[in-house]
Write an enzyme that holds these catalytic residues in place. Structure first.
Site, PDB file in Angstrom:
ATOM      1  N   THR A 116       0.766  -1.251   0.088  1.00 46.32           N
ATOM      2  CA  THR A 116      -0.115  -0.212   0.148  1.00 46.32           C
ATOM      3  C   THR A 116       0.832   1.318  -0.083  1.00 46.32           C
ATOM      4  O   THR A 116       0.430   2.298  -0.211  1.00 46.32           O
ATOM      5  CB  THR A 116      -0.900   0.159   1.351  1.00 46.32           C
ATOM      6  OG1 THR A 116      -0.201  -0.505   2.431  1.00 46.32           O
ATOM      7  CG2 THR A 116      -2.168  -0.927   1.149  1.00 46.32           C
ATOM      8  N   CYS A 171      -3.860   2.745   6.672  1.00 49.71           N
ATOM      9  CA  CYS A 171      -4.575   2.064   7.772  1.00 49.71           C
ATOM     10  C   CYS A 171      -5.268   3.015   8.811  1.00 49.71           C
ATOM     11  O   CYS A 171      -5.954   2.527   9.231  1.00 49.71           O
ATOM     12  CB  CYS A 171      -3.727   1.125   8.102  1.00 49.71           C
ATOM     13  SG  CYS A 171      -2.032   1.447   8.604  1.00 49.71           S
ATOM     14  N   SER A 216       9.450   9.178  77.801  1.00 49.94           N
ATOM     15  CA  SER A 216       8.540   8.358  77.347  1.00 49.94           C
ATOM     16  C   SER A 216       7.187   9.477  77.528  1.00 49.94           C
ATOM     17  O   SER A 216       6.355   9.371  76.507  1.00 49.94           O
ATOM     18  CB  SER A 216       7.815   7.352  78.798  1.00 49.94           C
ATOM     19  OG  SER A 216       9.007   6.308  78.459  1.00 49.94           O
ATOM     20  N   HIS A 225      23.097   7.359  72.096  1.00 55.08           N
ATOM     21  CA  HIS A 225      22.606   8.525  71.125  1.00 55.08           C
ATOM     22  C   HIS A 225      23.964   9.159  70.393  1.00 55.08           C
ATOM     23  O   HIS A 225      24.046   9.091  69.078  1.00 55.08           O
ATOM     24  CB  HIS A 225      21.959   9.552  71.404  1.00 55.08           C
ATOM     25  CG  HIS A 225      20.505   8.932  72.058  1.00 55.08           C
ATOM     26  ND1 HIS A 225      19.691   9.609  72.640  1.00 55.08           N
ATOM     27  CD2 HIS A 225      19.962   8.081  71.403  1.00 55.08           C
ATOM     28  CE1 HIS A 225      18.367   9.071  72.861  1.00 55.08           C
ATOM     29  NE2 HIS A 225      18.686   8.147  72.230  1.00 55.08           N
TER      30      HIS A 225
END
Lengths: 871, 107
Positions: free
Chosen positions: A120, A254, A548, A655
């Protein structure tokens, strides 16, 4: 040798020859610069433009398909339009830079490409693929459709000669000669080991063969384009665009329209306009005749003899009595659309249509066409309503959804829109392809990504207002607050701290107190306090107590301000300490004042909060947990008993040591950690000797806060992971649990890791040197040994540091082993698997300088049991 | 005529200068004597064409039949890449590198 095997040998030799030429050219092409490539592309484009008419005529004469004038346009789109799109694009060396990502892309040619050209578009496809291959420094072997091989190969020859004259490598374009064995030669090439990529554009069978070859393939899928004409469309313009598109090259494109879906409101106007412009509207009887002609009754597929034929020829052959010239045949597809014979791709000027009564019905009918053989390919819509376009685009599965333009020429790209120009339409997985792109040069390059190491941004945050001297609790007198809610523990109340706070708050400040916060609270406790606060409606929370209490107050404030949060959703583990997936609220509504009464956790300046959850501890981490105000008043620690003084100081010591060697440590946290260490080693012995000496209490209190700032930004390490697990399982105070592992973890982290941590902000393992530096910073020295390496000297300093920690622990009566905590050996050993599992998933472990493997965690637990001798 | 022994063979070192667009007659002549091993120095070779590649391949073939040893030395990366992409075993052997791609795990 039989005749057929002789032929096969000959074909194989021919294929080998073609591939060898292409292979050598591909090798040579790797040396070409962008300038050289662009010069070749320019020359090829000019040759294609010059020969566009000749090639179009040749293609039409050979294939008897389409329209010569339209094939000229296709040839020009494949050359001139393509050129405009790619001429300034880089395809050699660095093609793209991503400064923000610290990354570039570098082009690598794909190599030898075997390309198919369809009947095509026999010349335009060759032009397009040749130019794309030149731009990307690939070489190409063409295999044309047998019905179009002369024109396709002639196009290839024109492209090759122009390229060669401009300096392209010899053999850069080759082609399979037209012969009855063309198909077999193509099959041999498809599976040839020296072919790198198959670029398949053509019939379904050839594309399928390409995919079956086992090679990388760029294929296309079949089309069946639905086009929805919405009632908002410009109907007259839509009619003309559809005619342009569907008659383009007699419908051989297409992406062109196959079935129109027309809103009833505009159907009459649209159909009348088609008629006025020279289209024929078929009756139901004519539709049957056209169907019988163009559909192969055995396969249900298209009659290929009519592909690209003019409308009048089809009408004549169908037995329609049409005397005047017509542009196309419009066929109403009555009845069940999904089963209609004409609801398929018709590569000729025959167009189906259905009329619908709503957008929903319109989209559904379009989907019926879309999923009837054209999934992933192309769709179109004529519409002025953006919402409808969005709904349509969302529903339809098509690589290109063309809006208010001819679908065929629109799909080609570059003419009606800014899609990439192509003759090869990727259809995604719907069409069995890897891409939905308009396939072009970007699909023909192996892009090499070159990421530079990520520039890791590390920031530093802490509590904004910190009052740091003895007596600084007086700041409460000037605190801006109407209603305060004090969270504290019974011991703080007993020690008189609560009264010191309430006495100093402004006269007009309403005060409520929750003084029942126990050690290591759980979430049920948090909920209790939040409920109490709901009655009080405070604007300020004052946390007064140890770690805490402070941690609990942070969580209380969070859930008071944002009750919709869920604890399970915000306590998610992470790998990257600074870029966690969980998003916390940005702004807190209630002020939080933290007043520590122990010198340990540093919680008053950290974004952490730890909660007990059964036999484990969960950690929350976010800047929003940082208090607004911290008051570091050493007077509040004067009444601390020696054991708690020791416990909490060892928490602070841990720490400082863990922040110092953390993978997220920085110059900022190092300074804080080192000074905290120095203050602890200086002040803890003095404080234990004379607990009422505020000067040393003050230094110890500051040390805890400095260490808190360090961990708040660098986090902790494996020691904390072990301590969290142990503390939760056996109810051991946090500082004590930390101390029990400290000698082991310093030794462990100072050894060359069995596995390094993979995180970009930690480019060099330096834990041993940092411990040595800490030793020097607190005044420890080693005698020089002649010829000793720095590393060996460093290890002696680490040893000294461990001795110092041991001595300090003994002085503070801190246990340095699990046995000293009173846990029976059997109970402990039985718990190690569970402890290991919990510790291994603890967030603290993520920032340890040594990637801690699970068996190593278990070993650290096991080694920590027996009481230690002085190192 | 007796073939030269390994000890009597001469090693001829030849530099390839600039762009190798086609065969080099001088180098062919050296090979044709049949008495030398050859070392082709690519340090100054800036480009190699398809004809150049084909000549090298053929040159190695002739050397092989004359039992002359040919080595490529100082091959610059762009040219070495050409050899790699060309997939010609004899070229790779002359460079002293393995000719086949290693087959490893696919991941």
């Amino acid at each position: 040798m039989t005749v057929s095997s002789e032929q096969e040998l000959m074909l194989t030799q021919r294929a080998n020859h073609l591939v060898r030429q292409a292979r050598l050219a591909a090798a040579v092409f790797t040396q070409y610069s962008q300038e050289k490539v662009d010069k070749i592309v320019r020359a090829m484009t000019a040759a294609a433009i010059e020969n566009a008419g000749k090639l179009a005529l040749m293609a039409h004469q050979e294939t008897r398909m389409g329209v010569t004038e339209d094939k000229i346009l296709k040839n020009l789109v494949a050359s001139e339009f393509l050129y405009h799109q790619i001429k300034d694009k880089r395809s050699v060396g660095v093609t793209r830079e991503f400064p923000d990502l610290n990354m570039v892309e570098v082009a690598e040619p794909m190599g030898v490409i075997f390309a198919l050209a369809p009947v095509t578009n026999p010349t335009s496809t060759v032009i397009f693929k040749s130019i794309c291959c030149a731009k990307t420094r690939n070489t190409v072997i063409f295999s044309a459709h047998l019905m179009a091989a002369e024109s396709s190969n002639y196009a290839a020859k024109i492209m090759y000669e122009a390229a060669l004259a401009a300096g392209a490598p010899k053999g850069f374009i080759t082609w399979v000669d037209k012969s009855s064995r063309l198909r077999r030669t193509s099959e041999l090439l498809m599976s040839h080991p020296e072919v790198d990529l198959i670029f398949a554009t053509g019939g379904t069978q050839m594309v399928k063969a390409a995919y079956s070859s086992g090679k990388p393939a760029l294929g296309v899928g079949p089309g069946n384009t639905p086009v929805y004409v919405h009632k908002s469309a410009n109907v007259l313009s839509a009619a003309m665009d559809i005619i342009i598109s569907k008659t383009f090259d007699n419908g051989t494109e297409c992406p062109s329209e196959q079935t129109l879906v027309i809103d009833r409101e505009v159907s009459e106007q649209l159909l009348n306009e088609f008629k006025r412009l020279g289209c024929h509207l078929c009756t139901q009887e004519e539709v049957e005749k056209v169907s019988d002609l163009i559909i192969d009754s055995r396969s249900g597929g298209i009659n290929y003899k009519l592909v690209g034929q003019p409308a009048n020829l089809i009408a004549d052959q169908a037995g329609l009595n049409i005397t005047q010239p017509i542009k196309m045949l419009l066929c109403p597809l009555n009845g069940e659309l999904r089963h209609h014979k004409l609801a398929i791709e018709k590569l000729m000027p025959v167009l189906g249509y259905v009329i619908v009564d709503s957008v929903n019905e319109g989209i559904n009918k379009a989907l019926d066409i879309n999923y009837a053989g054209g999934t992933g390919h192309t769709a179109g819509i004529f519409c002025e309503d953006d919402d409808v376009i969005e709904r349509f685009s969302d529903a339809i599965n098509a690589g290109r959804i063309i809006v208010n333009s001819p679908a065929s020429i629109g799909g080609l790209g570059g003419v009606y829109n800014h899609l990439n120009t192509t003759l090869s339409f990727g259809c995604g997985t719907g069409g069995g392809n890897i891409t939905t792109d308009n396939v072009g040069i970007k699909n023909l390059i192996n892009f090499k990504r070159v990421p530079r190491r990520r520039n890791y941004v590390i920031s530093f945050q802490t509590t904004k207002n910190i009052y740091i001297n003895p007596g600084s609790i007086d700041h409460l007198k000037s605190l801006k607050c109407q209603s305060a809610f004090i969270i504290t523990s019974r011991s703080a109340s007993r020690r008189g701290h609560l009264a010191q706070v309430t006495e100093r708050l402004p006269q007009d400040c309403h005060v409520d107190v929750f003084s029942d916060m126990g050690p290591e609270p759980d979430f049920a406790m948090i909920q209790r306090v939040v409920a109490a606060m709901r009655h009080s409606q405070p604007d300020t929370v004052i946390a007064l107590g140890g770690g805490s209490v402070l941690d609990a107050a942070k969580i209380v404030r969070l859930f008071y301000d944002y009750p919709e949060l869920k604890i399970s959703e915000i306590a998610v583990n992470f790998l990257d300490f600074h870029h966690r997936m969980i998003e916390f609220p940005k702004d807190m509504k209630t002020q939080l004042v933290a007043i520590p009464t122990t010198s340990g956790t540093g919680s008053e300046v950290t974004p952490f909060a730890v909660l007990k959850d059964g036999h484990r501890k969960i950690s929350l981490i976010d800047e929003c947990l940082l208090p607004d105000v911290a008051i570091i008043d050493a007077h509040l620690t004067r009444s601390l008993p020696p054991d708690i003084t020791g416990d909490t100081a060892f928490d602070a010591l841990t720490h400082a040591l863990e922040a110092l060697v953390s993978t997220f440590s920085s110059d900022y946290t190092d300074g804080l950690a080192l000074e905290a260490l120095r203050l602890i080693f200086e002040s803890l012995p003095e404080t234990l000797k004379n607990p009422n000496n505020v000067l040393y209490r003050h230094k110890l209190h500051n040390a805890a806060t400095l260490a808190g700032m360090a961990i708040g930004n660098a986090s902790v390490g494996v020691n904390h992971a072990l301590a969290h697990a142990l503390g939760a399982r056996f109810d051991i105070p946090h500082g004590r649990a930390n101390g029990a592992f400290l000698l082991s973890t310093i030794e462990y982290n100072a050894q060359i890791p069995s596995k390094f941590v993979s995180i970009p902000c930690y480019p060099l393992w330096v834990a041993d040197r940092k411990y040595a530096r800490a030793a020097q910073f607190i005044g420890l020295t080693v005698e020089p040994i002649e010829g000793e390496t720095e590393e060996a000297k460093g290890l002696r300093l680490v040893h000294k540091l461990r001795q110092a920690v041991y001595d300090l622990a003994k002085l503070a009566k801190q246990p340095l082993s699990i046995a000293e905590l009173g846990i029976p050996l059997e109970t402990y050993m039985a718990a190690i698997p569970e402890l290991t599992e919990i510790a291994f998933s603890d967030m603290s472990i993520r920032t340890n300088p040594r990637y801690t493997l699970a068996p190593e965690v278990a070993q650290l637990f096991a080694n920590a049991y027996t009481p230690r001798e002085r190192p | 005529m007796a073939e030269p022994t390994k000890e009597t063979r001469k090693l001829e070192k030849i530099r390839i200068l600039g762009e190798l667009e086609r065969g080099l007659d001088d180098v062919d002549k050296v090979l044709a004597t049949g008495k030398t091993d050859i070392e082709l120095d690519f340090s100054a070779c800036t480009f190699i064409s398809v004809d150049g590649l084909e000549w090298l391949e053929e040159f190695l073939l002739r050397a092989d039949s004359l039992k002359s040893s040919v080595k490529f030395v100082n091959v610059q990366s762009p040219v070495y890449k050409v050899f790699k992409v060309a997939h010609i075993d004899s070229l790779m052997r002359a460079c002293g590198s393995p000719s086949q791609d290693a087959q490893g795990l696919v991941c």
